[in-house]
Design an enzyme around this catalytic site. Structure first.
Site, mmCIF file in Angstrom:
data_model
loop_
_atom_site.group_PDB
_atom_site.id
_atom_site.type_symbol
_atom_site.label_atom_id
_atom_site.label_comp_id
_atom_site.label_asym_id
_atom_site.label_seq_id
_atom_site.Cartn_x
_atom_site.Cartn_y
_atom_site.Cartn_z
ATOM 1 N N PRO A 2 1.685 7.968 -0.183
ATOM 2 C CA PRO A 2 2.117 7.480 -1.504
ATOM 3 C C PRO A 2 3.158 6.373 -1.354
ATOM 4 C CG PRO A 2 2.551 9.853 -1.233
ATOM 5 C CD PRO A 2 2.090 9.344 0.067
ATOM 6 N N GLU A 3 2.984 5.288 -2.112
ATOM 7 C CA GLU A 3 3.969 4.206 -2.129
ATOM 8 C C GLU A 3 4.732 4.281 -3.460
ATOM 9 O OE1 GLU A 3 2.428 0.376 -0.840
ATOM 10 O OE2 GLU A 3 0.804 1.347 0.228
ATOM 11 N N LYS A 52 11.583 6.254 -2.574
ATOM 12 C CA LYS A 52 10.448 7.172 -2.668
ATOM 13 C C LYS A 52 10.891 8.628 -2.738
ATOM 14 C CE LYS A 52 7.567 5.667 0.624
ATOM 15 N NZ LYS A 52 6.250 5.630 1.308
ATOM 16 N N ARG A 104 -0.410 17.741 6.287
ATOM 17 C CA ARG A 104 0.240 17.439 7.578
ATOM 18 C C ARG A 104 1.690 17.917 7.656
ATOM 19 N NH1 ARG A 104 -1.376 11.619 9.692
ATOM 20 N NH2 ARG A 104 -0.145 12.398 11.424
ATOM 21 N N ARG A 140 15.558 -13.239 10.170
ATOM 22 C CA ARG A 140 14.612 -12.274 10.729
ATOM 23 C C ARG A 140 13.310 -12.936 11.142
ATOM 24 N NH1 ARG A 140 17.009 -7.068 9.419
ATOM 25 N NH2 ARG A 140 18.603 -7.525 7.883
ATOM 26 N N ARG A 249 -1.182 -1.525 11.868
ATOM 27 C CA ARG A 249 -1.798 -1.266 10.562
ATOM 28 C C ARG A 249 -2.809 -2.355 10.217
ATOM 29 N NH1 ARG A 249 1.513 1.946 7.394
ATOM 30 N NH2 ARG A 249 -0.386 2.288 6.196
#
Ligand SMILES: [Zn+2]
Length: 259
Positions: A2-3, A52, A104, A140, A249
């Site tokens: 879930p984001e 989150k 999990r 960065r 990813r």
């Protein structure tokens, strides 16, 4: 996983049900969740989101904090329903119960945590200001997609929404974050302001196992422009969507119009 839009969906739905309700019983089915203070008899004041983390404010100043991590989900059940597989925790109310399901077992639920870790930008749903993004990204070298997904910098954006925001902004996900111009960061800001609220409106993206509080799929998968769509035509330029691997990813983008 879930984001932000998925967790926001749960918070909104929980907020429509729980405030004012009294907890009758908390049943921990998975010892890995640990012991917790007695919550029975406490009333829910409100449900809020921090990044989150789902925070359930209880009377008496207590706070229960939940993070779904990889595979956690929440389900609201009426009386008499049977528990689904992988149920880890049941919080019972006078009419209905809240079930944490987690195959999990990485989800966490704790009462009055010491400290909830924060990100530099805590709530992207209130906006990702271009100037702030540029300031954080300045030195960065990591790719802009990894930058958007770094939970220490920005809370709650994962693989699906990073891909979609960068397509909407017409920015190549492989570009070093520090190389984006002010105009490009403004496009990222505008893209996030389209992609994230729409995903909340749609109650999240169901590409694998996401379901909302009532077990219903989201509909934002109908709005995905690039995620998981390799070899399909780009809706903006007709180019061919490609898949690359970044940081382990899958990453989907249109090399023709994302520069
Ligand atoms: Zn394109």
């Amino acid at each position: 996983m879930p984001e932000l839009p998925e967790v926001e969906t749960l918070c909104r739905q929980l907020n429509a049900i729980l405030p004012g309700k009294e907890i009758l019983n908390v049943e921990i089915l998975d010892p890995r969740l640990g012991k917790m203070e007695a919550l029975a008899g406490r009333r829910v004041a409100a449900v809020t989101r921090r990044g989150k983390f789902i925070e359930i404010d209880l009377d008496g100043g207590l706070k229960a904090v939940l993070h779904l991590r990889m595979t956690g989900r929440l389900l609201w059940q009426g009386d008499g329903a049977s528990l689904p597989p992988y149920s880890r925790l049941v919080v019972s109310f006078p009419r209905g119960r809240l079930v944490l399901i987690d195959p999990r077992r990485f989800a966490i639920f704790c009462v009055r945590p010491e400290k909830v870790p924060g990100a530099l930008i805590q709530n992207p749903l209130e906006g990702l200001p271009a100037r702030r993004l540029r300031e954080i990204a300045r030195t960065r070298r990591l790719p802009v997609k990894s930058f958007l997904m770094d939970q220490r910098l920005i809370a709650g954006i994962g693989n699906i929404y990073a891909c979609e925001i960068l397509h909407e902004a017409a920015v190549d996900p492989r570009r070093p974050a520090g190389s984006l111009s002010p105009a490009e960061w403004r496009r990222v800001e505008r893209a996030a302001a389209v992609v994230l609220p729409r995903a909340v409106e749609c109650r999240g993206t169901t590409v694998s196992d996401w379901r909302d509080l009532f077990g219903v799929s989201g509909t934002n998968q109908d709005h995905l422009e690039v995620y998981s769509r390799e070899a399909e035509p780009c809706s903006r330029c007709g180019g061919r969507i490609e898949r690359a691997k970044m940081g382990g990813r899958g990453t989907w983008f249109c090399p023709a119009c994302q520069k």
